[in-house]
Design a protein around this motif. Sequence first.
Motif, PDB file in Angstrom:
ATOM      1  N   SER A 136       0.878  -1.096   0.047  1.00  0.00           N
ATOM      2  CA  SER A 136       0.187   0.010   0.041  1.00  0.00           C
ATOM      3  C   SER A 136       0.923   1.198   0.060  1.00  0.00           C
ATOM      4  O   SER A 136       2.082   1.184   0.206  1.00  0.00           O
ATOM      5  N   VAL A 137       0.449   2.404  -0.230  1.00  0.00           N
ATOM      6  CA  VAL A 137       0.825   3.679  -0.138  1.00  0.00           C
ATOM      7  C   VAL A 137       1.606   3.780   1.126  1.00  0.00           C
ATOM      8  O   VAL A 137       2.703   4.035   1.148  1.00  0.00           O
ATOM      9  N   LEU A 138       0.694   3.603   2.254  1.00  0.00           N
ATOM     10  CA  LEU A 138       1.590   3.750   3.634  1.00  0.00           C
ATOM     11  C   LEU A 138       2.664   2.839   3.805  1.00  0.00           C
ATOM     12  O   LEU A 138       3.458   3.011   4.386  1.00  0.00           O
ATOM     13  N   VAL A 181      -3.630  12.111   1.832  1.00  0.00           N
ATOM     14  CA  VAL A 181      -4.141  11.358   2.833  1.00  0.00           C
ATOM     15  C   VAL A 181      -5.356  10.357   2.573  1.00  0.00           C
ATOM     16  O   VAL A 181      -5.421   9.421   3.280  1.00  0.00           O
ATOM     17  N   ASP A 182      -6.019  10.717   1.610  1.00  0.00           N
ATOM     18  CA  ASP A 182      -7.261   9.760   1.128  1.00  0.00           C
ATOM     19  C   ASP A 182      -6.807   8.445   0.270  1.00  0.00           C
ATOM     20  O   ASP A 182      -7.485   7.649   0.220  1.00  0.00           O
ATOM     21  N   HIS A 183      -5.439   8.345   0.002  1.00  0.00           N
ATOM     22  CA  HIS A 183      -5.055   7.175  -0.605  1.00  0.00           C
ATOM     23  C   HIS A 183      -4.221   6.162   0.141  1.00  0.00           C
ATOM     24  O   HIS A 183      -3.353   5.282  -0.438  1.00  0.00           O
ATOM     25  N   VAL A 184      -3.786   6.344   1.503  1.00  0.00           N
ATOM     26  CA  VAL A 184      -2.854   5.711   2.251  1.00  0.00           C
ATOM     27  C   VAL A 184      -2.991   4.134   2.104  1.00  0.00           C
ATOM     28  O   VAL A 184      -2.156   3.348   2.197  1.00  0.00           O
ATOM     29  N   ASP A 185      -4.418   3.531   2.000  1.00  0.00           N
ATOM     30  CA  ASP A 185      -4.556   2.165   1.871  1.00  0.00           C
ATOM     31  C   ASP A 185      -4.410   1.538   0.523  1.00  0.00           C
ATOM     32  O   ASP A 185      -4.629   0.502   0.372  1.00  0.00           O
ATOM     33  N   LYS A 186      -4.254   2.478  -0.446  1.00  0.00           N
ATOM     34  CA  LYS A 186      -4.351   2.203  -1.842  1.00  0.00           C
ATOM     35  C   LYS A 186      -2.997   1.311  -2.477  1.00  0.00           C
ATOM     36  O   LYS A 186      -2.001   1.880  -1.846  1.00  0.00           O
ATOM     37  N   HIS A 187      -3.161   0.768  -3.417  1.00  0.00           N
ATOM     38  CA  HIS A 187      -1.884   0.121  -4.122  1.00  0.00           C
ATOM     39  C   HIS A 187      -1.567   0.995  -5.301  1.00  0.00           C
ATOM     40  O   HIS A 187      -2.302   1.655  -5.733  1.00  0.00           O
ATOM     41  N   PRO A 188      -0.198   1.087  -5.549  1.00  0.00           N
ATOM     42  CA  PRO A 188       0.011   2.048  -6.699  1.00  0.00           C
ATOM     43  C   PRO A 188      -0.779   2.058  -7.909  1.00  0.00           C
ATOM     44  O   PRO A 188      -0.794   3.048  -8.514  1.00  0.00           O
ATOM     45  N   ARG A 195      -3.733   1.692  -8.250  1.00  0.00           N
ATOM     46  CA  ARG A 195      -4.982   2.594  -8.335  1.00  0.00           C
ATOM     47  C   ARG A 195      -4.655   3.909  -8.237  1.00  0.00           C
ATOM     48  O   ARG A 195      -5.525   4.836  -8.052  1.00  0.00           O
ATOM     49  N   LEU A 196      -3.499   4.299  -8.226  1.00  0.00           N
ATOM     50  CA  LEU A 196      -3.209   5.874  -8.301  1.00  0.00           C
ATOM     51  C   LEU A 196      -2.706   6.441  -9.903  1.00  0.00           C
ATOM     52  O   LEU A 196      -2.200   5.720 -10.740  1.00  0.00           O
ATOM     53  N   SER A 197      -3.118   7.730 -10.074  1.00  0.00           N
ATOM     54  CA  SER A 197      -2.689   8.294 -11.233  1.00  0.00           C
ATOM     55  C   SER A 197      -1.224   8.335 -11.211  1.00  0.00           C
ATOM     56  O   SER A 197      -0.626   8.180 -10.254  1.00  0.00           O
ATOM     57  N   GLY A 198      -0.375   8.728 -12.546  1.00  0.00           N
ATOM     58  CA  GLY A 198       1.111   8.939 -12.393  1.00  0.00           C
ATOM     59  C   GLY A 198       1.329  10.037 -11.630  1.00  0.00           C
ATOM     60  O   GLY A 198       2.480   9.900 -10.881  1.00  0.00           O
ATOM     61  N   GLY A 199       0.741  11.280 -11.470  1.00  0.00           N
ATOM     62  CA  GLY A 199       1.041  12.212 -10.723  1.00  0.00           C
ATOM     63  C   GLY A 199       1.100  11.817  -9.103  1.00  0.00           C
ATOM     64  O   GLY A 199       1.844  12.318  -8.195  1.00  0.00           O
ATOM     65  N   GLN A 200       0.075  11.252  -8.880  1.00  0.00           N
ATOM     66  CA  GLN A 200      -0.165  10.708  -7.485  1.00  0.00           C
ATOM     67  C   GLN A 200       0.981   9.833  -7.033  1.00  0.00           C
ATOM     68  O   GLN A 200       1.531   9.813  -5.978  1.00  0.00           O
ATOM     69  N   GLN A 201       1.263   8.829  -8.124  1.00  0.00           N
ATOM     70  CA  GLN A 201       2.468   7.892  -7.907  1.00  0.00           C
ATOM     71  C   GLN A 201       3.620   8.619  -7.648  1.00  0.00           C
ATOM     72  O   GLN A 201       4.480   8.188  -6.554  1.00  0.00           O
ATOM     73  N   GLN A 202       3.965   9.493  -8.412  1.00  0.00           N
ATOM     74  CA  GLN A 202       5.123  10.254  -8.374  1.00  0.00           C
ATOM     75  C   GLN A 202       5.305  11.114  -7.050  1.00  0.00           C
ATOM     76  O   GLN A 202       6.125  11.468  -6.160  1.00  0.00           O
ATOM     77  N   ARG A 203       4.156  11.815  -6.474  1.00  0.00           N
ATOM     78  CA  ARG A 203       4.016  12.431  -4.920  1.00  0.00           C
ATOM     79  C   ARG A 203       4.448  11.315  -4.076  1.00  0.00           C
ATOM     80  O   ARG A 203       5.061  11.686  -3.215  1.00  0.00           O
TER      81      ARG A 203
END
Length: 258
Positions: free
Chosen positions: A107-109, A141-148, A150-158
């Motif tokens: 997960s992100v966290l 903060v709303d993405h802490v339990d997601k796997h990569p 599930r995220l956009s490219g910009g979110q993954q880079q952040r």
Amino acid sequence: MTGSAAERQAAGTPLLEVLDVRKSYGDRLVLDDVSLSVQPHDVICLIGSSGSGKSTLLRCLDLLEEIDDGVIRLDGREISDPLVDQREVRGRIGMVFQAYNLFPHLSVLDNCTLAPRRVHGLSRPEAEERARDLLATFGLVDHVDKHPDRLSGGQQQRVALVRALCTRPDLLLLDEITAALDPELVGEVLTIVRDLAERGTTMILATHEMSFAREVATSVCFLSEGRILEQGPPAEIFSEPREERTRQFLRRVLPPSG
């Protein structure tokens, strides 16, 4: 060298020194006597054509590549010695790649807390508190339990930036971190890097974003064929470059004036 890191920095010792570094892949010389000095809070932008040695230099600084000759010192201590504790060194240097390099099964966290727990010995609650604070700062903060995936490219880079910052590194290395992003996502990542620069984070970044380099850099290095051909303040490099190779490169990448 004796004394604390704070004492050495107060005395003017660079945070990072690169002295006559050479690196080859077979017969191809990729870094040719590269020297660089980085003071705390510097933002060094590496510019130059693809293949000029920017990414290889960053990988050598993070000890992902072994240099063939020369010396690299972090806070006065040589880290290019093959016998150095690379894990300890990487605990002080954060690196973010253009391809994110997040662990897809975590997960992100968990991506963000792995190094603080494994390398720095933080407890899980301590590491999670630090990670959550940074993820909240960067709007994740709303993405802490997601796997990569599930995220956009910009979110993954952040997330990759947060992961690097969770170790509280003395030096942050950024390797073309907007290169894999869609154009509309570039701005959000550069905003974060700009904020880090304003907070005094010491950074070395390879970038093709010339306007961004002009805005945030304390110093710009133009690399060509594995050498730092020219280095200076952004105003000097972008407005009055000394070297013809620098001028040729900037004519290709900068919009026409007027």
